[in-house]
Design a protein around this motif. Structure first.
Motif, PDB file in Angstrom:
ATOM      1  N   PRO A   1       4.276  -7.709 -19.216  1.00 39.85           N
ATOM      2  CA  PRO A   1       4.494  -9.080 -19.699  1.00 39.85           C
ATOM      3  C   PRO A   1       5.276  -9.179 -21.013  1.00 39.85           C
ATOM      4  O   PRO A   1       5.864 -10.223 -21.262  1.00 39.85           O
ATOM      5  N   VAL A   2       5.251  -8.138 -21.844  1.00 38.31           N
ATOM      6  CA  VAL A   2       5.972  -8.218 -23.107  1.00 38.31           C
ATOM      7  C   VAL A   2       7.267  -7.423 -23.006  1.00 38.31           C
ATOM      8  O   VAL A   2       7.259  -6.204 -23.155  1.00 38.31           O
ATOM      9  N   GLY A   3       8.353  -8.073 -22.719  1.00 37.32           N
ATOM     10  CA  GLY A   3       9.645  -7.397 -22.656  1.00 37.32           C
ATOM     11  C   GLY A   3      10.671  -8.261 -23.350  1.00 37.32           C
ATOM     12  O   GLY A   3      11.094  -9.298 -22.831  1.00 37.32           O
TER      13      GLY A   3
ATOM     14  N   LEU B   1       2.051   1.442 -22.332  1.00 40.82           N
ATOM     15  CA  LEU B   1       2.050   0.820 -23.651  1.00 40.82           C
ATOM     16  C   LEU B   1       3.221  -0.156 -23.780  1.00 40.82           C
ATOM     17  O   LEU B   1       3.090  -1.237 -24.354  1.00 40.82           O
ATOM     18  N   GLY B   2       4.364   0.250 -23.215  1.00 44.12           N
ATOM     19  CA  GLY B   2       5.578  -0.561 -23.316  1.00 44.12           C
ATOM     20  C   GLY B   2       5.451  -1.907 -22.627  1.00 44.12           C
ATOM     21  O   GLY B   2       6.181  -2.844 -22.933  1.00 44.12           O
ATOM     22  N   CYS B   3       4.538  -2.005 -21.685  1.00 40.78           N
ATOM     23  CA  CYS B   3       4.325  -3.289 -21.032  1.00 40.78           C
ATOM     24  C   CYS B   3       3.766  -4.306 -22.010  1.00 40.78           C
ATOM     25  O   CYS B   3       4.056  -5.491 -21.927  1.00 40.78           O
TER      26      CYS B   3
ATOM     27  N   ALA C   1      12.875   0.948 -21.150  1.00 35.99           N
ATOM     28  CA  ALA C   1      12.008   0.447 -20.081  1.00 35.99           C
ATOM     29  C   ALA C   1      11.043  -0.596 -20.641  1.00 35.99           C
ATOM     30  O   ALA C   1      10.837  -1.650 -20.027  1.00 35.99           O
ATOM     31  N   ALA C   2      10.497  -0.312 -21.834  1.00 32.34           N
ATOM     32  CA  ALA C   2       9.549  -1.258 -22.430  1.00 32.34           C
ATOM     33  C   ALA C   2      10.188  -2.618 -22.674  1.00 32.34           C
ATOM     34  O   ALA C   2       9.527  -3.645 -22.607  1.00 32.34           O
ATOM     35  N   LEU C   3      11.489  -2.607 -22.939  1.00 35.54           N
ATOM     36  CA  LEU C   3      12.184  -3.861 -23.223  1.00 35.54           C
ATOM     37  C   LEU C   3      12.300  -4.755 -21.992  1.00 35.54           C
ATOM     38  O   LEU C   3      12.532  -5.954 -22.108  1.00 35.54           O
TER      39      LEU C   3
HETATM   40 NA    NA Z   1       7.553  -4.329 -21.845  1.00 38.92          NA
END
Ligand code: NA
Ligand code: NA
Lengths: 220, 327, 430
Positions: free
Chosen positions: C374-376, C327-329, C368-370
């Protein structure tokens, strides 16, 4: 040209409201800080600094929404967007401002209901302060109304620009921020002063041109 | 008689506390289906689990965003000060008085909620008593003087101020560390919920004097209620009596159990044994409380209530507690 | 229902509708499709509640604090000071980057602010001294994530609001894992530069007198840390009040260093409200979406689906970790937390996981998600600070640090005491 001056007027208004909100938040921070110190040193309290800071944030928040919209500060997931041909991108920009406008309208519509209910019932906060809730809620609602107007103005302006086939201006007004543009926003101040800071503090000899000889990227 | 097949969506009271976990959930998800022989089923979630704070629940109920809800009445006081009269801090020193006052005021609340909020009141329960926990020695109520006390609402705040203390508001989750390092000296909460939230680990004394009851109003959107099959309404009315009865019995017994647990007695059930000094209220404490109620609390409350509501108080609550209010 | 909701969310996001509006409109759409009660009417009450929540007031306060520190030159001096202390290590300035992030993290509640502030001062050094640029970028993007693990921390506060957990306890729980993570990040740099010595750039000799001379520059951030975090533990302030004290302290420092002016203050406040408005719109929308998915029973469906898996606690933890990594990606972290924690946390607590410990795990997953594409957000921030090159450089340079985060998760699972020891010792209980 009417639509352009409308955008300008909205921008001026948004700039003032965001400053007003910022000022309110700053006063909120000071009131909370002073309240803590008074409580520690003299065991007295304003009784409700937290409540007031909460209202300040609610008001300041909606008062900043229009500014964020005009500065294109809202986060948009551009994973797909950036790979699209520019015409499709323009369509998505239009959808984006429309989507935001619709959500804003719903917020304002039901925000009004909150305000109206408090007004009719004469609701007061359940604390020592007994704040008539319609006051902070009314100010909060103003910001939501402003957001609806701003979104509407942007949408109309966008349509005008489309008719004029002015893609450059359209992108400047509504496009998702490019990476360079966001960089500028994040750190414009430090960038301006980079030279001074580095020369003064960071590395001995940083200011000397000789240091620039090692720019080759040796790794990877 | 046959009840129509119905599925109810219930918004319960605070999901982490006893009334919700031990009574509302089994009542709606077990007892109601059983008693209706499977005709009526229900699902329930605490209002806090839905991201609600409390004060807005009654409004949303009236607007039809929710159909059934249970909500502590002190949250509702923002929209009408008359709602406070059922639980003025310190006025109801035992469960029996609290229940009597609740019964006496019930018709008034039914009318108020129906006319002002378009909501039908179907029952009033209560939490275990709100009591005073302190980190540091106290001998009685008078020792609040000069102390910082975490309170949970305007009425408690006024009581603390009237007793010469400094009322402090903060989120429930912040109270334990605040008591630990003396950001506040004392706090008011349920005798058992304080134990469950581990207040007993950061305090030394507990005054066994109920300062509030946090009655829970169970209410239904008026349109929903009036649109129901009369047989179903009768069934729910009858069943609500059993929920009410169970909640009031538990409010009294859990209050006592809270004292036992906090004191670390072997009889403790459903809590963690602590080692608090349980300060029994003296005659002086009760006298001080009555004095403060008569001289500060009631006049303050009457000042923000209209004549009709003060009159209603004198016709109901005053008859039970023997203290009149004047505008 | 779960699949439909997810597909709608992905569609709205793919249309590049602002995240806040996308979440809000998803709530409205779910209301139309699945609810027979007029749930959207609750939007106003939900928005008002989210907007005046005192615990969230620390959001604008933290941003204000960071703005003041940045615009008064305090952050830059701090970096310069740490450079003199760290540059002898293999990897030189890259260690200073991580240490600066850690030190700035102790004053800031946000990872983005940490990466942006330290990155702005540090980046020009990479080329100048011949560092491996990718790894250098990685230290900034990853180091920035320390901002939310080392207290104070906005994301921790959000977690506490959502789960009714004690903020001071979670703050304490973040300190040791934060320091371990600093060690792991530095270890990544160290190993990289031992294997490929040419990555390590050119050393500049620094004398001890120089090092001592810059020590005073490290004091302001430590002072702010003492005010913002210390005031909570000596019993002066609650978490939000502490952030207000931090603003006052930073203002005092700015005045002391003669950087304070009306113009500077105005810029700080404008910047503060711009960030606050952006985040609060997302929070309002996410809270509303949360209300809707609770009301239509989607939460129950998901919770039952999770419980229906009938997994052992350890397996469940693994599932949750993978869930958040995936999800974090794709998701912005604030909306990710607000929409998922009310569902995931109760299940985990019921399985016997400690709320404080789980809070630390969540924060590490958010970190980690940050930095996962592609979304970080941190990847974007660091890329934005550069004067050229592609995002791929940043992604590549940051990837080893994602591994370090996974190592930290493993350590937390094997030794829960890493997180729990400090809060248990200081506050007691649990
Ligand atoms: Na991310
Ligand atoms: Na931090």
């Amino acid at each position: 040209m009417l639509t352009q001056s409308l955008v300008q007027a909205s921008t001026t208004l948004a700039r003032w409201s965001v400053r007003g909100g910022g000022g309110l938040m700053f006063v909120g921070a000071m009131v909370v800080a002073v309240d803590v110190v008074l409580r520690k040193l003299f065991s007295v309290t304003f009784g409700g600094a937290d409540e007031l800071a909460g209202y300040a944030m609610a008001i300041a928040t909606t008062w900043s929404f229009s500014y964020v919209l005009l500065m294109r500060g809202n986060v948009r997931v551009d994973a797909l967007y950036i790979h699209l041909p520019s015409k499709l991108g323009i369509a998505l920009d239009l959808v984006a401002v429309l989507g935001l406008g619709v959500f804003a309208a719903l917020l304002a519509r039901y925000g009004y209901e909150v305000f109206a209910t408090s007004w009719e019932l004469g609701s007061r906060s359940n604390s020592e302060l007994k704040v008539p809730l319609w006051v902070p809620q009314g100010l909060w609602l103003l910001g939501l109304g402003q957001l609806v107007l701003t979104a509407a103005v942007l949408f109309v302006r966008a349509l005008t620009l489309l008719l004029q086939r002015n893609a450059a201006e359209f992108k400047r007004l509504l496009g998702a921020k490019t990476i360079e543009e966001e960089a500028g926003a994040e750190a414009s101040y430090v960038k301006e002063h980079e030279g001074e800071f580095l020369a003064a503090h960071v590395v001995p000899g940083a200011a000397s041109p000789a240091a620039d000889n090692h720019t080759a990227n040796k790794g990877a | 008689q046959e009840l129509p097949k119905t599925h109810l969506r219930i918004v319960g009271s605070l999901s982490n506390l006893g009334p919700y976990k031990d009574f509302e959930v089994p009542f709606w998800t077990k007892r109601i289906p059983e008693q209706s022989k499977g005709a009526v089923t229900a699902e329930i979630r605490g209002f806090d689990q839905m991201g609600m704070k409390g004060p807005e629940v009654l409004r949303l109920l009236g607007q039809g965003v929710m159909e059934f809800a249970g909500v502590p009445m002190y949250y509702l006081a923002a929209d009408d000060p008359a709602i406070e009269m059922i639980d003025i801090a310190g006025l109801l020193p035992d469960a029996e008085t609290a229940r009597k006052v609740t019964q006496a005021t019930r018709p008034y609340y039914e009318k108020l909620l129906r006319e002002k909020f378009k909501v039908e009141l179907i029952g009033i329960g209560a939490f275990p008593a709100q009591v005073l926990y302190c980190n540091g020695e106290i001998k009685g109520l008078a020792d609040i003087k000069g102390k910082k006390v975490r309170v949970g609402g305007r009425s408690q705040s006024e009581l603390v101020a009237a007793l010469g203390g400094t009322p402090v508001t903060m989120a429930f989750g912040e109270v334990v560390p605040a008591l630990q390092n003396k950001t506040v000296d004392c706090g008011i909460t349920g005798s058992m919920s304080g134990n469950l939230a581990k207040w007993h680990e950061v305090t030394t004394h507990l005054l066994a004097l109920p300062l509030g009851w946090a009655q829970i109003a169970y209410a239904v959107n008026a349109k929903t209620w009036n649109g129901m099959d009369p047989k179903l309404r009768d069934f729910l009315d009858k069943e609500m009596l059993s929920l009410e009865g169970a909640l009031w019995a538990s409010a009294a017994s859990v209050t006592e159990m809270g004292y036992l647990c906090n004191a670390g007695k072997a009889e403790c059930r459903g809590g963690t044994p602590g080692k608090l000094v349980i300060v029994q209220p003296s005659k002086a404490d009760h006298e001080l409380l009555r004095k403060v109620e008569a001289e500060a609390m009631l006049p303050k409350w009457a000042a923000r209530c209209n004549d009709a509501c003060v009159g209603e108080y004198n016709a109901t609550v005053s008859k039970v507690v023997g203290l009149a209010a004047r505008k | 229902m779960i699949a439909t909701a997810l597909l709608m969310l992905l569609a709205l996001m793919a249309l590049a509708i602002p995240v806040g509006a996308a979440l809000g409109l998803l709530g409205v759409a779910l209301d139309w499709k699945y609810a027979f009660l007029p749930l959207t009417r609750a939007l106003g009450e939900v928005a008002w509640n989210a907007n005046n929540e005192f615990l969230l007031v620390c959001l604008p306060f933290f941003i204000m604090l960071g703005e003041i520190l940045l615009r008064s030159g305090i952050a830059e001096k701090m970096y310069a000071g740490l450079v003199k202390w760290m540059s002898w290590l293999p990897g030189g300035l890259m260690h200073a980057n991580i240490a600066s992030c850690a030190l700035f993290a102790a004053t800031s509640g946000s990872s983005v602010a940490t990466a942006a502030t330290v990155g702005t001062v540090a980046l020009p050094q990479a080329k100048r001294f011949g560092y491996n640029e990718r790894l250098f970028l990685g230290t900034l993007a990853a180091g920035g994530t320390l901002g939310i693990l080392i207290p104070p921390s906005l994301n921790m506060i959000i977690y506490c609001v959502l789960t009714n957990t004690s903020v001071p306890k979670l703050y304490l729980a973040g300190i040791v894992p934060g320091l371990v993570l600093v060690g792991l990040f530095m270890g990544v740099v160290w190993i990289g530069c031992l294997v490929f010595p040419q990555w390590g750039g050119e050393k500049t000799p620094v004398s001890w007198s120089e090092r001592l001379a810059v020590l005073p520059d490290l004091l302001p951030p430590l002072g702010i840390f003492l005010v913002v975090v210390g005031s909570i533990y000596v019993g002066i302030a609650t978490a939000t009040e502490a952030s207000a004290l931090g603003v006052a302290a930073a203002l005092g420092l700015a005045a002391w260093t003669k950087h304070l002016s009306w113009k500077m203050l105005g810029e700080c406040l404008e910047g503060t409200m711009k960030s606050t408005g952006m985040v609060m719109l997302i929070i309002v929308a996410a809270m509303f979406l949360n209300f809707v998915i609770n009301s239509i029973g989607l939460t129950d469906a998901m919770t039952q689906a999770m419980q229906g898996l009938n997994l052992s606690p350890a397996m469940m933890l693994l599932v949750v970790v993978v869930f958040y990594l995936v999800l974090g990606c794709f998701m912005e972290t604030m909306s990710m937390m607000i929409t998922t924690i009310p569902i995931v946390a109760p299940v985990m607590f019921a399985l016997g996981f400690d709320p404080i410990w789980f809070g630390v795990v969540i924060v590490v997953l958010v970190e980690a998600a940050l930095i996962t594409p592609p979304v970080g957000l941190n990847l974007f921030v660091v890329q934005n600070l550069r004067k050229g090159g592609t995002l791929n450089d940043v992604i590549a340079g940051t990837s080893p640090f994602v591994v370090a985060l996974m190592v930290l998760l493993l350590l937390l699972a094997l030794f829960p005491g890493l997180a729990m020891w400090l809060p248990t010792t200081v506050v007691g209980g649990q």
